[in-house]
Motif scaffolding. Structure first.
Motif, PDB file in Angstrom:
ATOM      1  N   MET A 167      -2.163 -20.490  -9.883  1.00  0.00           N
ATOM      2  CA  MET A 167      -3.075 -21.493  -9.340  1.00  0.00           C
ATOM      3  C   MET A 167      -2.669 -22.898  -9.795  1.00  0.00           C
TER       4      MET A 167
ATOM      5  N   SER B 109     -10.385 -22.510 -10.747  1.00  0.00           N
ATOM      6  CA  SER B 109     -10.196 -23.551  -9.738  1.00  0.00           C
ATOM      7  C   SER B 109      -9.426 -24.725 -10.315  1.00  0.00           C
TER       8      SER B 109
ATOM      9  N   GLN C  42      -3.061 -17.552   2.814  1.00  0.00           N
ATOM     10  CA  GLN C  42      -2.908 -17.375   1.375  1.00  0.00           C
ATOM     11  C   GLN C  42      -3.220 -15.951   0.919  1.00  0.00           C
TER      12      GLN C  42
ATOM     13  N   THR D  44      -3.331 -15.554  -2.633  1.00  0.00           N
ATOM     14  CA  THR D  44      -4.096 -15.919  -3.821  1.00  0.00           C
ATOM     15  C   THR D  44      -4.631 -17.320  -3.637  1.00  0.00           C
ATOM     16  N   GLY D  45      -5.919 -17.476  -3.830  1.00  0.00           N
ATOM     17  CA  GLY D  45      -6.528 -18.784  -3.760  1.00  0.00           C
ATOM     18  C   GLY D  45      -6.999 -19.148  -2.365  1.00  0.00           C
TER      19      GLY D  45
ATOM     20  N   LEU E 125      -8.592 -25.846  -5.069  1.00  0.00           N
ATOM     21  CA  LEU E 125      -7.995 -24.534  -4.867  1.00  0.00           C
ATOM     22  C   LEU E 125      -8.738 -23.585  -5.797  1.00  0.00           C
ATOM     23  N   CYS E 126      -9.281 -22.488  -5.255  1.00  0.00           N
ATOM     24  CA  CYS E 126     -10.143 -21.573  -6.015  1.00  0.00           C
ATOM     25  C   CYS E 126      -9.684 -20.125  -5.888  1.00  0.00           C
ATOM     26  N   GLU E 127     -10.104 -19.332  -6.841  1.00  0.00           N
ATOM     27  CA  GLU E 127      -9.913 -17.884  -6.808  1.00  0.00           C
ATOM     28  C   GLU E 127     -11.086 -17.276  -7.569  1.00  0.00           C
TER      29      GLU E 127
END
Length: 134
Positions: free
Chosen positions: A116, A56, A77, A79-80, A95-97
């Motif tokens: 990211m 993140s 999105q 990704t993220g 912003l997270c993954e």
């Protein structure tokens, strides 16, 4: 990479860690034009015991952010995703993954961190200027 210690070892060999807690590390990712973006890596566990790595980066304060635009961003999105977490006691947009360890190797980890970091920096600039692009 099958566990958080492998992630810590790899990231620690590439970047100076700002936080180095048992299940949380952070560092500054250097970007173009002398900019940098804070990246946080944490281990999560679901109800069945499966472990994930959360990558993140903070974007900006939640105050004044349109929730509908955030949800539209998440829908589009690949990704993220945008989420809210406390930063110094205030709600902050991140912003997270989340990635399961079994599909994570050093190349994929580096790719996701770079992606990211760059996207987080762009979003942070948009939020900071009050631009309507989000």
């Amino acid at each position: 990479m099958r566990h958080f210690e492998a992630v810590r070892s790899h990231i620690g060999s590439q970047h100076e860690l700002r936080h180095n807690d048992p299940y949380l590390i952070s560092f500054d990712l250097n970007l173009s034009n002398g900019r940098h973006q804070g990246i946080y890596l944490a281990e999560l566990e679901d109800e069945s015991g499966r472990r994930y790595l959360r990558i993140s980066t903070p974007i900006g304060p939640l105050a004044g952010t349109d929730a509908i635009r955030c949800l539209r961003f998440n829908w589009q999105q690949r990704t993220g995703f945008l989420a809210v977490a406390d930063l110094d006691g205030s709600p902050y947009l991140h912003l997270c993954e989340n990635r399961p360890y079994e599909f994570l190797d050093t190349d994929e980890l580096q790719r996701v961190v770079r992606e990211m970091g760059a996207l987080g920096d762009q979003l942070e600039q948009i939020v900071a200027t009050g631009d309507d692009s989000l």
